[in-house]
Design a protein around this motif. Sequence first.
Motif, PDB file in Angstrom:
ATOM      1  N   ARG A 182      34.140  55.081  21.607  1.00 17.87           N
ATOM      2  CA  ARG A 182      33.693  55.056  20.491  1.00 17.87           C
ATOM      3  C   ARG A 182      32.296  54.098  20.836  1.00 17.87           C
ATOM      4  O   ARG A 182      32.246  53.425  21.530  1.00 17.87           O
ATOM      5  N   SER A 183      31.416  54.490  19.519  1.00 15.10           N
ATOM      6  CA  SER A 183      30.236  53.870  19.581  1.00 15.10           C
ATOM      7  C   SER A 183      30.269  52.221  19.145  1.00 15.10           C
ATOM      8  O   SER A 183      30.566  52.157  17.763  1.00 15.10           O
ATOM      9  N   VAL A 184      30.183  51.281  19.922  1.00 13.97           N
ATOM     10  CA  VAL A 184      30.498  49.848  19.453  1.00 13.97           C
ATOM     11  C   VAL A 184      29.149  49.230  19.396  1.00 13.97           C
ATOM     12  O   VAL A 184      28.161  49.245  20.256  1.00 13.97           O
ATOM     13  N   PRO A 185      28.867  48.605  18.277  1.00 13.08           N
ATOM     14  CA  PRO A 185      27.612  47.862  17.725  1.00 13.08           C
ATOM     15  C   PRO A 185      27.159  47.007  18.680  1.00 13.08           C
ATOM     16  O   PRO A 185      28.140  46.199  19.387  1.00 13.08           O
ATOM     17  N   TYR A 186      25.955  46.928  19.275  1.00 14.45           N
ATOM     18  CA  TYR A 186      25.409  45.688  20.099  1.00 14.45           C
ATOM     19  C   TYR A 186      25.609  44.350  19.496  1.00 14.45           C
ATOM     20  O   TYR A 186      25.294  44.328  18.290  1.00 14.45           O
ATOM     21  N   VAL A 187      25.599  43.423  20.376  1.00 15.31           N
ATOM     22  CA  VAL A 187      25.122  41.985  19.885  1.00 15.31           C
ATOM     23  C   VAL A 187      23.832  41.793  20.172  1.00 15.31           C
ATOM     24  O   VAL A 187      23.372  41.935  21.211  1.00 15.31           O
ATOM     25  N   ALA A 188      23.127  41.243  19.246  1.00 22.08           N
ATOM     26  CA  ALA A 188      21.700  40.860  19.464  1.00 22.08           C
ATOM     27  C   ALA A 188      21.628  39.726  20.242  1.00 22.08           C
ATOM     28  O   ALA A 188      22.209  38.593  20.021  1.00 22.08           O
ATOM     29  N   ALA A 189      20.802  39.765  21.268  1.00 24.94           N
ATOM     30  CA  ALA A 189      20.336  38.572  21.925  1.00 24.94           C
ATOM     31  C   ALA A 189      19.361  37.736  21.285  1.00 24.94           C
ATOM     32  O   ALA A 189      18.312  38.251  20.759  1.00 24.94           O
ATOM     33  N   PRO A 190      19.241  36.433  21.567  1.00 26.87           N
ATOM     34  CA  PRO A 190      19.886  35.606  22.427  1.00 26.87           C
ATOM     35  C   PRO A 190      21.330  35.732  22.094  1.00 26.87           C
ATOM     36  O   PRO A 190      21.833  35.494  21.058  1.00 26.87           O
ATOM     37  N   ALA A 191      22.284  35.664  23.229  1.00 30.13           N
ATOM     38  CA  ALA A 191      23.886  35.620  22.957  1.00 30.13           C
ATOM     39  C   ALA A 191      24.449  35.224  24.492  1.00 30.13           C
ATOM     40  O   ALA A 191      23.847  35.387  25.470  1.00 30.13           O
ATOM     41  N   GLY A 192      25.600  34.732  24.130  1.00 30.49           N
ATOM     42  CA  GLY A 192      26.359  34.465  25.200  1.00 30.49           C
ATOM     43  C   GLY A 192      27.783  34.626  25.134  1.00 30.49           C
ATOM     44  O   GLY A 192      28.039  35.610  24.319  1.00 30.49           O
ATOM     45  N   LEU A 193      28.559  34.362  26.004  1.00 29.25           N
ATOM     46  CA  LEU A 193      29.874  35.030  25.967  1.00 29.25           C
ATOM     47  C   LEU A 193      30.792  34.869  24.709  1.00 29.25           C
ATOM     48  O   LEU A 193      31.634  35.610  24.199  1.00 29.25           O
ATOM     49  N   ALA A 194      30.503  33.643  24.069  1.00 30.41           N
ATOM     50  CA  ALA A 194      31.137  33.305  22.588  1.00 30.41           C
ATOM     51  C   ALA A 194      30.673  34.575  21.737  1.00 30.41           C
ATOM     52  O   ALA A 194      31.613  34.976  21.113  1.00 30.41           O
ATOM     53  N   GLU A 195      29.503  35.049  21.746  1.00 30.96           N
ATOM     54  CA  GLU A 195      29.015  36.009  20.606  1.00 30.96           C
ATOM     55  C   GLU A 195      29.704  37.025  21.167  1.00 30.96           C
ATOM     56  O   GLU A 195      30.160  38.072  20.128  1.00 30.96           O
ATOM     57  N   VAL A 196      29.722  37.465  22.242  1.00 32.05           N
ATOM     58  CA  VAL A 196      30.166  38.633  22.875  1.00 32.05           C
ATOM     59  C   VAL A 196      31.717  38.737  22.408  1.00 32.05           C
ATOM     60  O   VAL A 196      32.137  39.968  21.904  1.00 32.05           O
ATOM     61  N   ALA A 197      32.537  37.689  22.743  1.00 31.93           N
ATOM     62  CA  ALA A 197      33.929  37.864  22.559  1.00 31.93           C
ATOM     63  C   ALA A 197      34.041  37.933  20.902  1.00 31.93           C
ATOM     64  O   ALA A 197      35.184  38.440  20.534  1.00 31.93           O
ATOM     65  N   ALA A 198      33.507  37.279  20.262  1.00 33.21           N
ATOM     66  CA  ALA A 198      33.497  37.598  18.697  1.00 33.21           C
ATOM     67  C   ALA A 198      33.385  38.713  18.236  1.00 33.21           C
ATOM     68  O   ALA A 198      33.656  39.121  17.200  1.00 33.21           O
ATOM     69  N   ALA A 199      32.542  39.568  18.839  1.00 34.96           N
ATOM     70  CA  ALA A 199      32.326  40.935  18.374  1.00 34.96           C
ATOM     71  C   ALA A 199      33.000  42.123  19.286  1.00 34.96           C
ATOM     72  O   ALA A 199      32.636  43.197  18.899  1.00 34.96           O
TER      73      ALA A 199
END
Length: 281
Positions: free
Chosen positions: A71-88
């Motif tokens: 499934r196509s999962v939306p990207y997280v926009a940089a700047p970003a770290g592990l917390a932002e990735v985990a939240a998405a």
Amino acid sequence: MQPFIAVDWGTTNRRAFRIEDGTVVATERDDRGAATVATDEYGAEVAGIRERLGDLPMLLAGMVGSNIGWRSVPYVAAPAGLAEVAAALDRVDDRTAIVPGLSYRDGVHADVMRGEEVQLLGAVAAGLVCQPGTHCKWATLDKGRITRFTTAMTGELFALLRAHGVLSRQLGHPVEPGAAFLEGVAEGAKRDLAASLFAIRARGVLGIADDAHAASFASGLLIGADTAARIEPGATVHILADPALGALYASAIDALGGASHHIDSQAAFVAGITRIQDLAA
């Protein structure tokens, strides 16, 4: 932390790890990459991994979350770290989630990555990181966040030159980080790349250079041009790659006045995915 399964699901290959307390206790690798798995087959593929590695929660990273994956999962926009990735994280069900990947925009420049962000964020907290491959990633990290990144099609260009076109007959020998490679690095860093590539043809026809070294020289040209565009003299670069490809980039970085440091890519992935699992728990 509860044991879990992490899957690094690339386009052509797939690696799965059973992780307990941050340590890999079982692993498997196969060629069931996203390009070979139909959308309606992913459920069975995930069930099969659980049968082999344990009936555990699972995090899936890489091209499984793309438009050629499950499934196509939306990207997280940089700047970003592990917390932002985990939240998405994209939750498939209460025990299965897909890591989103990152995007970057800076004026007309736009870029994306899927899977590499896990290794990059698991590797270092700050500095310049090079992740060679078919599409080489260069990322800058600051305080545990990817602030910007660039993708270069260095590996794919070399593969295309080797398989098609006027140079293909000359590029069949193995690439080695020796004199011919370093000659290519020096030229690629300062000369017109397209003209230098055609000169491989001329050097062979005129007997100026032995075709046994043509592949090393061509690789040096491409990697030299890529590296020279990313680093200044004195720059420290952390390299995430297998030993053979990492050695080529390390040789180029060192030759162009930088300092290279190798980081184990599997260890970086495991560190990154474990932290994501911990943050998402």
